[in-house]
Scaffold this active site. Sequence first.
Site, PDB file in Angstrom:
ATOM      1  N   SER A 158     -14.844  -3.980   2.788  1.00 32.50           N
ATOM      2  CA  SER A 158     -15.095  -3.248   1.534  1.00 32.50           C
ATOM      3  C   SER A 158     -14.614  -4.032   0.317  1.00 32.50           C
ATOM      4  O   SER A 158     -15.146  -3.827  -0.786  1.00 32.50           O
ATOM      5  CB  SER A 158     -14.491  -1.841   1.572  1.00 32.50           C
ATOM      6  OG  SER A 158     -13.115  -1.874   1.833  1.00 32.50           O
ATOM      7  N   GLY A 159     -13.630  -4.879   0.473  1.00 30.30           N
ATOM      8  CA  GLY A 159     -13.271  -5.870  -0.541  1.00 30.30           C
ATOM      9  C   GLY A 159     -12.774  -5.349  -1.881  1.00 30.30           C
ATOM     10  O   GLY A 159     -12.825  -6.085  -2.860  1.00 30.30           O
ATOM     11  N   GLY A 160     -12.354  -4.096  -1.954  1.00 34.47           N
ATOM     12  CA  GLY A 160     -11.874  -3.575  -3.240  1.00 34.47           C
ATOM     13  C   GLY A 160     -12.872  -2.636  -3.903  1.00 34.47           C
ATOM     14  O   GLY A 160     -12.607  -2.123  -4.998  1.00 34.47           O
ATOM     15  N   ARG A 169      -9.415  -0.523   3.126  1.00 33.68           N
ATOM     16  CA  ARG A 169      -9.155   0.381   1.998  1.00 33.68           C
ATOM     17  C   ARG A 169     -10.204   1.479   1.870  1.00 33.68           C
ATOM     18  O   ARG A 169      -9.864   2.632   1.575  1.00 33.68           O
ATOM     19  CB  ARG A 169      -9.080  -0.440   0.704  1.00 33.68           C
ATOM     20  CG  ARG A 169      -7.801  -1.213   0.589  1.00 33.68           C
ATOM     21  CD  ARG A 169      -7.913  -2.321  -0.436  1.00 33.68           C
ATOM     22  NE  ARG A 169      -8.741  -3.433   0.032  1.00 33.68           N
ATOM     23  CZ  ARG A 169      -9.004  -4.530  -0.694  1.00 33.68           C
ATOM     24  NH1 ARG A 169      -8.492  -4.637  -1.898  1.00 33.68           N
ATOM     25  NH2 ARG A 169      -9.738  -5.497  -0.199  1.00 33.68           N
ATOM     26  N   GLU A 222     -14.576 -13.381   9.874  1.00 36.03           N
ATOM     27  CA  GLU A 222     -14.534 -12.782   8.533  1.00 36.03           C
ATOM     28  C   GLU A 222     -14.354 -13.836   7.439  1.00 36.03           C
ATOM     29  O   GLU A 222     -13.236 -14.181   7.070  1.00 36.03           O
ATOM     30  CB  GLU A 222     -13.404 -11.743   8.437  1.00 36.03           C
ATOM     31  CG  GLU A 222     -13.344 -11.070   7.065  1.00 36.03           C
ATOM     32  CD  GLU A 222     -12.230 -10.028   6.913  1.00 36.03           C
ATOM     33  OE1 GLU A 222     -11.419  -9.853   7.841  1.00 36.03           O
ATOM     34  OE2 GLU A 222     -12.162  -9.397   5.848  1.00 36.03           O
ATOM     35  N   LYS A 260     -18.140 -10.390   9.866  1.00 35.98           N
ATOM     36  CA  LYS A 260     -17.592  -9.444   8.872  1.00 35.98           C
ATOM     37  C   LYS A 260     -17.639 -10.101   7.484  1.00 35.98           C
ATOM     38  O   LYS A 260     -16.681 -10.738   7.057  1.00 35.98           O
ATOM     39  CB  LYS A 260     -16.153  -9.068   9.262  1.00 35.98           C
ATOM     40  CG  LYS A 260     -15.449  -8.168   8.265  1.00 35.98           C
ATOM     41  CD  LYS A 260     -14.182  -7.546   8.843  1.00 35.98           C
ATOM     42  CE  LYS A 260     -13.417  -6.772   7.780  1.00 35.98           C
ATOM     43  NZ  LYS A 260     -12.366  -5.924   8.302  1.00 35.98           N
ATOM     44  N   ARG A 303       0.840  -1.211   0.000  1.00 37.43           N
ATOM     45  CA  ARG A 303       0.000   0.000   0.000  1.00 37.43           C
ATOM     46  C   ARG A 303       0.873   1.258   0.000  1.00 37.43           C
ATOM     47  O   ARG A 303       0.602   2.211  -0.718  1.00 37.43           O
ATOM     48  CB  ARG A 303      -0.898   0.034   1.240  1.00 37.43           C
ATOM     49  CG  ARG A 303      -1.815  -1.160   1.373  1.00 37.43           C
ATOM     50  CD  ARG A 303      -3.249  -0.847   0.972  1.00 37.43           C
ATOM     51  NE  ARG A 303      -4.161  -1.850   1.469  1.00 37.43           N
ATOM     52  CZ  ARG A 303      -4.415  -3.026   0.875  1.00 37.43           C
ATOM     53  NH1 ARG A 303      -3.811  -3.343  -0.258  1.00 37.43           N
ATOM     54  NH2 ARG A 303      -5.262  -3.886   1.405  1.00 37.43           N
TER      55      ARG A 303
HETATM   56  C1  5MM Z   1      -6.755  -4.203   6.291  1.00 37.46           C
HETATM   57  O1  5MM Z   1      -6.456  -5.385   5.550  1.00 37.46           O
HETATM   58  C2  5MM Z   1      -6.622  -6.589   6.299  1.00 37.46           C
HETATM   59  C3  5MM Z   1      -5.383  -7.399   6.362  1.00 37.46           C
HETATM   60  O2  5MM Z   1      -4.994  -7.938   5.166  1.00 37.46           O
HETATM   61  P1  5MM Z   1      -3.610  -8.823   5.094  1.00 37.46           P
HETATM   62  O3  5MM Z   1      -3.646  -9.843   6.171  1.00 37.46           O
HETATM   63  O4  5MM Z   1      -3.665  -9.427   3.707  1.00 37.46           O
HETATM   64  O5  5MM Z   1      -2.477  -7.887   5.251  1.00 37.46           O
HETATM   65  C4  5MM Z   1      -7.844  -7.351   5.794  1.00 37.46           C
HETATM   66  O6  5MM Z   1      -8.078  -8.555   6.457  1.00 37.46           O
HETATM   67  C5  5MM Z   1      -9.026  -6.454   6.029  1.00 37.46           C
HETATM   68  O7  5MM Z   1      -9.281  -6.347   7.398  1.00 37.46           O
HETATM   69  C6  5MM Z   1     -10.276  -6.941   5.363  1.00 37.46           C
HETATM   70  O8  5MM Z   1     -10.045  -7.619   4.146  1.00 37.46           O
HETATM   71  C7  5MM Z   1     -11.160  -5.752   5.076  1.00 37.46           C
HETATM   72  O9  5MM Z   1     -10.423  -4.782   4.380  1.00 37.46           O
HETATM   73  P2  5MM Z   1     -11.078  -4.091   3.110  1.00 37.46           P
HETATM   74  O10 5MM Z   1      -9.945  -3.271   2.527  1.00 37.46           O
HETATM   75  O11 5MM Z   1     -11.536  -5.213   2.202  1.00 37.46           O
HETATM   76  O12 5MM Z   1     -12.227  -3.298   3.673  1.00 37.46           O
END
Ligand code: 5MM
Length: 335
Positions: A258-260, A289, A174, A216, A31
């Site tokens: 949010s998933g992208g 994100r 999640e 989640k 990121r």
């Molecule tokens: C913030 O990103 C989290 C950790 O990801 P990594 O273990 O791959 O580094 C991830 O689990 C996040 O909490 C969820 O996917 C939700 O994040 P988004 O960006 O999809 O809202």
Amino acid sequence: MSELNNIALKISSNGKGILAADESTSTMTKRLQSVGVESSSESRLKFRHTLFSSESMKKCIGGVILYDETIRQLYNSKNIPEIILATGALPGIKVDTGAKILANSSEEKITEGLDGLRERLKEYYKLGARFTKWRGVYIISKNYPSELAKTSNAHALARYSALAQECGMVPIVEPEVLMDGNHTAEDCMSITADVLKKCFDELIQSKIDLKGIVLKPNMILPGSNSKQKISTQEIAEMTLECLKKNVPKDVPSVAFLSGGQSEEEATKNLNTISKINNTNFSMTFSYGRALQQSALKYWSKNQDDIEGTQKIFDHRANMCSLASKGKWTEDIEKK
Ligand code: 5MM
């Protein structure tokens, strides 16, 4: 009400949601590099502390999910969990150790981290964490997700949840059905339904107190490469129907990932879901994100402008908070 139920509601109801700041070092490095910033423990702390000390933390954020590195860091001699607690939000911690290749289905992933988890949880509790997070990931394609991936990840989520509750912490469960692919929203809905059903079968078998968890999930959306166009109303209706049919009523709240999706899409979809919410669940956000993207972009070019970065984060957090109450509008977004 049990203490776990209190924590679950405190972090994810009444206009408050969760800031997912639990990117592992490798994800956070990606990121930061994507906006031209070198990743180091100092740069990761500097950006994250900017968010944690924002004004909107008090009104919009009920909990922050931290990564192992961050929960141990100090900023001006204060530890990060203390800084978060001072805003009224609760510190939480990601306790899985990542998704690894699943043996006998090598295109899929199984989330690891159960070995030694009880001891790690006890330490995290002492460090101030009051909730935890574990993420299982599922891909959609012609042959996937396999039954093996669904049952293995559901089992791991249940074993993790039991240990988290035993240690007095709320597990965020999640199960993320990824957006990647050209599948339709109907495909996403039937697979998400099956994934959720299998997760709750395992959680119930593991005697989890369902009133003391936060779910989640992903929203029901067409794949990111799909040509299908569906309205926000349809997304919300399908998401609600899927949750209503497959999530036990005892679960107090649902905090979407949010998933992208873009920041605005994730906000608009949550807003419509909350507006029509015909379930028992409190609906909110647990975005990574979709809460951080614009703030990170601005910060990357203006690292000493803490106030300016916070203003951008505060706007996003306020929009998500309004959306969790079904009170967001495009006009407010633009103000
Ligand atoms: C913030 O990103 C989290 C950790 O990801 P990594 O273990 O791959 O580094 C991830 O689990 C996040 O909490 C969820 O996917 C939700 O994040 P988004 O960006 O999809 O809202």
